[in-house]
Design a protein around this motif. Sequence first.
Motif, short mmCIF file in Angstrom:
data_model
loop_
_atom_site.label_atom_id
_atom_site.label_comp_id
_atom_site.label_asym_id
_atom_site.label_seq_id
_atom_site.Cartn_x
_atom_site.Cartn_y
_atom_site.Cartn_z
N PHE A 1 -56.19 -85.48 -3.20
CA PHE A 1 -56.03 -84.68 -1.98
C PHE A 1 -54.72 -83.92 -2.08
O PHE A 1 -53.79 -84.36 -2.76
CB PHE A 1 -56.04 -85.57 -0.74
N CYS A 2 -54.66 -82.77 -1.43
CA CYS A 2 -53.46 -81.94 -1.48
C CYS A 2 -53.11 -81.45 -0.08
O CYS A 2 -53.97 -80.92 0.64
CB CYS A 2 -53.68 -80.74 -2.41
N ILE A 3 -51.84 -81.64 0.32
CA ILE A 3 -51.32 -81.13 1.60
C ILE A 3 -50.10 -80.28 1.30
O ILE A 3 -49.14 -80.74 0.67
CB ILE A 3 -50.92 -82.28 2.54
N THR A 4 -50.14 -79.02 1.73
CA THR A 4 -48.99 -78.14 1.52
C THR A 4 -48.41 -77.72 2.87
O THR A 4 -49.10 -77.71 3.89
CB THR A 4 -49.38 -76.88 0.73
N TYR A 5 -47.12 -77.34 2.85
CA TYR A 5 -46.42 -76.90 4.05
C TYR A 5 -45.76 -75.55 3.77
O TYR A 5 -44.89 -75.44 2.90
CB TYR A 5 -45.36 -77.92 4.46
N GLY A 6 -46.22 -74.52 4.48
CA GLY A 6 -45.62 -73.20 4.30
C GLY A 6 -45.75 -72.67 2.89
O GLY A 6 -44.86 -72.01 2.38
N SER A 7 -46.88 -72.93 2.26
CA SER A 7 -47.09 -72.51 0.87
C SER A 7 -47.56 -71.06 0.82
O SER A 7 -48.33 -70.62 1.67
CB SER A 7 -48.12 -73.42 0.21
N PRO A 8 -47.15 -70.31 -0.21
CA PRO A 8 -47.66 -68.94 -0.36
C PRO A 8 -49.10 -68.94 -0.83
O PRO A 8 -49.61 -69.95 -1.32
CB PRO A 8 -46.74 -68.34 -1.42
N MET A 9 -49.78 -67.81 -0.69
CA MET A 9 -51.11 -67.64 -1.25
C MET A 9 -51.03 -67.85 -2.77
O MET A 9 -49.97 -67.65 -3.38
CB MET A 9 -51.65 -66.25 -0.95
N LEU A 10 -52.15 -68.21 -3.36
CA LEU A 10 -52.12 -68.61 -4.77
C LEU A 10 -52.98 -67.75 -5.68
O LEU A 10 -52.57 -67.40 -6.79
CB LEU A 10 -52.54 -70.08 -4.88
N GLY A 11 -54.21 -67.42 -5.25
CA GLY A 11 -55.12 -66.72 -6.16
C GLY A 11 -56.00 -65.71 -5.46
O GLY A 11 -55.90 -65.48 -4.25
N ASN A 12 -56.90 -65.10 -6.25
CA ASN A 12 -57.77 -64.05 -5.72
C ASN A 12 -59.03 -64.64 -5.08
O ASN A 12 -59.20 -65.86 -5.03
CB ASN A 12 -58.13 -63.05 -6.82
N GLU A 13 -59.92 -63.79 -4.62
CA GLU A 13 -61.12 -64.27 -3.93
C GLU A 13 -62.04 -65.06 -4.86
O GLU A 13 -62.59 -66.08 -4.45
CB GLU A 13 -61.86 -63.11 -3.28
N PRO A 14 -62.25 -64.64 -6.14
CA PRO A 14 -63.05 -65.48 -7.04
C PRO A 14 -62.46 -66.88 -7.23
O PRO A 14 -63.19 -67.84 -7.42
CB PRO A 14 -63.06 -64.68 -8.36
N PHE A 15 -61.12 -66.99 -7.17
CA PHE A 15 -60.47 -68.30 -7.24
C PHE A 15 -60.91 -69.15 -6.05
O PHE A 15 -61.27 -70.33 -6.20
CB PHE A 15 -58.95 -68.09 -7.24
N SER A 16 -60.89 -68.56 -4.86
CA SER A 16 -61.32 -69.27 -3.66
C SER A 16 -62.80 -69.64 -3.74
O SER A 16 -63.20 -70.75 -3.40
CB SER A 16 -61.07 -68.39 -2.42
N GLN A 17 -63.62 -68.71 -4.24
CA GLN A 17 -65.06 -68.96 -4.36
C GLN A 17 -65.33 -70.10 -5.35
O GLN A 17 -66.21 -70.93 -5.12
CB GLN A 17 -65.77 -67.69 -4.84
N ALA A 18 -64.59 -70.12 -6.46
CA ALA A 18 -64.80 -71.16 -7.47
C ALA A 18 -64.52 -72.55 -6.88
O ALA A 18 -65.24 -73.51 -7.16
CB ALA A 18 -63.91 -70.89 -8.68
N ILE A 19 -63.48 -72.66 -6.08
CA ILE A 19 -63.14 -73.94 -5.45
C ILE A 19 -64.23 -74.36 -4.47
O ILE A 19 -64.61 -75.53 -4.40
CB ILE A 19 -61.77 -73.83 -4.75
N LEU A 20 -64.77 -73.39 -3.73
CA LEU A 20 -65.87 -73.68 -2.82
C LEU A 20 -67.10 -74.16 -3.59
O LEU A 20 -67.76 -75.12 -3.21
CB LEU A 20 -66.21 -72.44 -2.00
N GLN A 21 -67.40 -73.48 -4.68
CA GLN A 21 -68.60 -73.82 -5.46
C GLN A 21 -68.52 -75.22 -6.04
O GLN A 21 -69.54 -75.89 -6.19
CB GLN A 21 -68.80 -72.79 -6.57
#
Length: 621
Positions: free
Chosen positions: A160-180
Motif C-alpha cells: 500500500f502507498c500513502i503520499t502527502y502533497g506529492s507531485p503528479m508522476l506520469g501520463n494518462e497511459p501510466f494511469s490507465q496501466a495502473i487501473l488495468q
Amino acid sequence: MGHETSQFESSETLATFLASTPLLEESWRLCSHANSAAPRSFAVSRAGEVAYVAFSGVQMVGISPEESRGNLVDIQSGCAGAFDAIPRGGGETVMVHSGLLQLFLCFYNSQIFQQKILEIVNECRSVVFTGHSLGGAIASLSALWLLSDIQTNSSSITVFCITYGSPMLGNEPFSQAILQERWAGNFCHVVARHDLLPRLLLTPSHLFDSQFHALFQLWHLSMTSPYFGQISLQIPDEKNNELFDKVLACVACRSQGGEDRETSMFWPFGSYMFCTDKGTICLDNAVAIVKFLYSMMTKGSATSCIEDHLEYGKYVEKACWQYLLKTGSVDSCFSESSNDAGITLALQSLELTTQEPSYGDAKDCLLKARQLGCKRNLNNAKMAVNLAKITPLRAQIEWYKAFCDDSDEKLGYYDSFKLRSVSKRGSKVNMNRIRLGWFWDELIDMLQTNKLTHDFHKLPKYVNAAQFYKLLVEPLEIAEYYRNGEHKKKGHYIEHGRERRFKIFDKWWRDRKVGDEENNPRSKFASLTQDSCFWARVEEARDCIYEFRGETEKGNRTLLLEKIEMFEQYASSLINQKEVSADVFAENSSYNLFREEWKELKSQLQLLQPHFPGFQDGMVQ
C-alpha cells in the motif's frame, strides 16, 4: 432524482478504512521523521507484521528549464526490468517524470535499499510505502516496482502507498496501466486544499517560460532544503502570489477541458483524499480529481499554499474523529435524496459553501463522476447481453467445422472454407465471421476509450470467450486472406494481415492466471488447434518450398530451407503435445500437402546432395 447508491463507493470505503486504522497517523509520523532525520534518504519502521518505508521530502532533482517542464520518459528506461509487469496503457507508451524516475533509481540501485526491501518481503505480511512532497513520488514508484515484482514472482506480501502533497508522476497511459492491473486501490494521495505541489505539473509545458522557471526554482529550493520549509517563509508574497495565480489559471483551464487540456502531460492515478480543517473527501475518478484540484483552490489563498504543503500533520490528527462526526446536519432542501445528501456532506467537509463560485462546478463534478462510474457498469452489462446474443453465431461456425471435418472431400475446416464454392452455407459462415469481428472490435474500442471498467479485460468470462473466438475464427480469417490473394499484395498474414484484435487477445490469454490443470499433458487431440495462426505458418512454409524451387542464390536457398525445417519441427511439437485438432490430419488438408511437398523436396535434395554440401543429413527426415 439521483440513484440511491453511494457515488463514492470504492473511494469512500478506502477513506473510512484509513481513518479507522493507524495507517495515516503512523505513516505521517514516519514521514516527519524522514524529513528531519533522514534527508535525501528513507526511514523504516515496523508495527507487528506491517512495515513502513518513508522517503524524505528533502530530495535533490534537476531544475533546469527543460527539467522543470516535467519531461516524460518511458518508465522502462534505465530500470533494468523493474517495471516489466506494467502493461501498455491503452496501447500507448507508459511514461513518467524523468527527474522523479531518476530519484527512484538512486534508491533502486542502492544495495542498502534492496536489502531492506528483501528483509521486509521475507519477514512481513504488509508494507506501506509513504512520503511527503518529492518523497511521495519516490514512494509511489517504489510501491509500483514491488507490485510489479510480486506479480512476476508470486509473493504474498500486501503493498500500500500513502503520499502527502506529492507531485503528479506520469501520463494518462501510466494511469490507465495502473487501473488495468487493479493497482489503483493500492495508492492514496493526501492533498491539502491549497497545496500547490500536487497541481504544479498540470501546468502545460509551453507556459514554463523563464519567469515561470524562476518562480519554480524558488518553490523547489524551499521544498528541497535541509531546512525543509524554512526558506519558503522568506519567499516574497508577490512572487508567491504570481506563481499561485499562474498555476490556478492553468489548472482551471485543464479542469474545464480548455485548449491546454491536451498539452498538459500529467494525469492523476489511484485515490485522492482532499483535506481541509472541516473534513476530507476521497475520489478515485481522474477527471473528478482534476476538477477538484481546481475547485478547492480559490483566489486570495496563495499565502496558504506553502503552509498547507507543510502542515499535513494537523489534517491527519483531525481525520479520524471527523469521520466519526460526519453524520452532522444536512440542509433540508437536500434531504429528499441520499445521493444529494452525500454530495452536500462531501462539499461541506471541504469548506465549500453555496456562495463560492466553485461550488456548482464541484457539485457537478461529483455527479458526473458517479454517472461515469454507473455508465461503465451499465456498458459492462450491455456487453454481457451482446456476448450472449452472438453465441448462436459462434455455434453455427462450430457446426460448420464439424461438418467440414466429416465431409467426404477430406479437406478439413480450414481448407473447406478457403476453397469453398458459392453456397448458402459458406456465405452464412462468412457473414457470421464478419459479425463476430464487429462485436469484438466494438468491445476493444469501448475498453480503450474508457467506456468499460478498467479491469474488464481481466474478467475470466471475457478472457475465455476471446480465446475461444480466436481459436475458432482466426483460421477462417487466414483462409479468407489467402483465398483472396492478399498475401501477394501485402505479404504473409502473420506480419501483414493479422487483425489487431487477435494480438490483443494473445496478451489477455498470456496475462491470465493459469491453474494447475492447464499444466497437465493432453490425453487426446484438441478440439481446436491451440495456435490460431497455425494455418498461416503452413502457408508460409509451402510458399518457402515454392520459392526454393525457383531460387538460384545459395545463401537464400539455405535460409529458405532453415525456415521450412523450423516449421516442421514446430508442427511436430504441437502434434506430439496433441495441441492440434483432427482437421490438421485431413487427407487433402494444406498441412498434408506441405508434408508431401517437403518430402518430395528432401528426396530431390538427397539425390543432389554433392551439389549442396550445406544441406546436412540431419535435415533429411
